[in-house]
Design an enzyme around this catalytic site. Sequence first.
Site, PDB file in Angstrom:
ATOM      1  N   HIS A 121      38.571 -17.506   4.985  1.00 26.17           N
ATOM      2  CA  HIS A 121      40.390 -17.566   5.404  1.00 26.17           C
ATOM      3  C   HIS A 121      40.468 -17.443   6.664  1.00 26.17           C
ATOM      4  CE1 HIS A 121      40.020 -15.630   1.265  1.00 26.17           C
ATOM      5  NE2 HIS A 121      38.963 -14.172   1.771  1.00 26.17           N
ATOM      6  N   ASP A 158      34.260 -19.322  -4.575  1.00 27.61           N
ATOM      7  CA  ASP A 158      34.715 -17.428  -4.401  1.00 27.61           C
ATOM      8  C   ASP A 158      35.935 -16.812  -5.563  1.00 27.61           C
ATOM      9  OD1 ASP A 158      33.936 -15.578  -1.026  1.00 27.61           O
ATOM     10  OD2 ASP A 158      36.340 -15.540  -1.760  1.00 27.61           O
ATOM     11  N   HIS A 160      37.914 -14.725  -4.049  1.00 30.12           N
ATOM     12  CA  HIS A 160      38.885 -14.984  -3.285  1.00 30.12           C
ATOM     13  C   HIS A 160      40.129 -16.656  -2.754  1.00 30.12           C
ATOM     14  CE1 HIS A 160      37.412 -11.245  -2.230  1.00 30.12           C
ATOM     15  NE2 HIS A 160      38.295 -10.758  -2.566  1.00 30.12           N
ATOM     16  N   ASP A 235      31.228 -12.812  -5.432  1.00 30.34           N
ATOM     17  CA  ASP A 235      32.047 -12.630  -5.885  1.00 30.34           C
ATOM     18  C   ASP A 235      33.094 -12.461  -6.350  1.00 30.34           C
ATOM     19  OD1 ASP A 235      33.713 -13.896  -4.295  1.00 30.34           O
ATOM     20  OD2 ASP A 235      34.284 -12.727  -2.962  1.00 30.34           O
TER      21      ASP A 235
HETATM   22 ZN   LIG Z   1      35.615 -13.679  -1.459  1.00 30.31          ZN
END
Ligand SMILES: [Zn+2]
Length: 308
Positions: A121, A158, A160, A235
């Site tokens: 990120h 991931d 996200h 995750d």
């Molecule tokens: Zn994540």
Amino acid sequence: MLPFKLIYHPGYDLNLGTHVFPSQKYRLIQEALLRDGLAQAGDFLTPAPAQDEDMLRVHSLEWVHKLKSGHLSIQELMRLEIPWSREMVDAVWLATGGSILAGQRALEDGFAANLAGGLHHACPDHGEGFCAVHDVAVAIRRLQADEAIRKAIIVDTDVHHGNGTATIFGGDPDIFTLSIHQENNYPFPKPPSDIDIHLPDGTSDEDYLTILERKLIEALHEFSPDLLFYIGGADPYREDQLGGLSLTMEGLERRDRLVFEHARRLGIPVAITPAGGYARRTEDTVRIHVNTILAAREIAGHTGRKSA
Ligand SMILES: [Zn+2]
């Protein structure tokens, strides 16, 4: 002995205390590998911290200076979502050094795994979502500067979306970015990757693996990379507190094997980083990351590489 190197440093722990991000997981992964006899002391390499010169291949001078001096604004800290500390900064510099080393060793051995990193990120001029710096991007830029590689693919599983990755490498024809993630989850907005697989809430193993394999084959054939960086988040697990997909532990193992098998078949070296994982039970997160190492061992073993 494993047929490739694991990269670990005790300083990887960001010392976040009771934060939802269990940054002690790096140590727990290393301990589990040794305790269960899956790795030996000689399988591990100790990284040096990244050099600032390498950080600046991706990050702005101002952001590097703010991190090192601790002069972050309230807004910057809220976006980062972890507190600033000297330990945190040292940990992400070490994690980045580890990802550089993982890239270098993957080119030699076919595989390598950094037990920290995948901080996908982070953007050039700010950190967010627990990611202060983008270790994988820095590693790729360093390997390019060394002329060790020209083209790389980042496969990000991931839960996200890899917004930092997409921001850093958007428009760069030498870097291909693939992100498979939950659509209805952080971050918003999601700048475009070369391939984005936006999954609905509750996606389960079979649907996930089918679309991942189809898109991965498409990417690897369209773009012949010199190196694959794997951001293997724990995750997407159905018990994750920050994820909304429904993968089982077995599904996650199949995911890892699938990525590694396709890369191996095409002779593409793979550097592994763990990224996120927020299972209700931290031991589940640790197990998922350990399973990623075992999947790499299995694939590396299948292809005739000698394991002593
Ligand atoms: Zn994540």
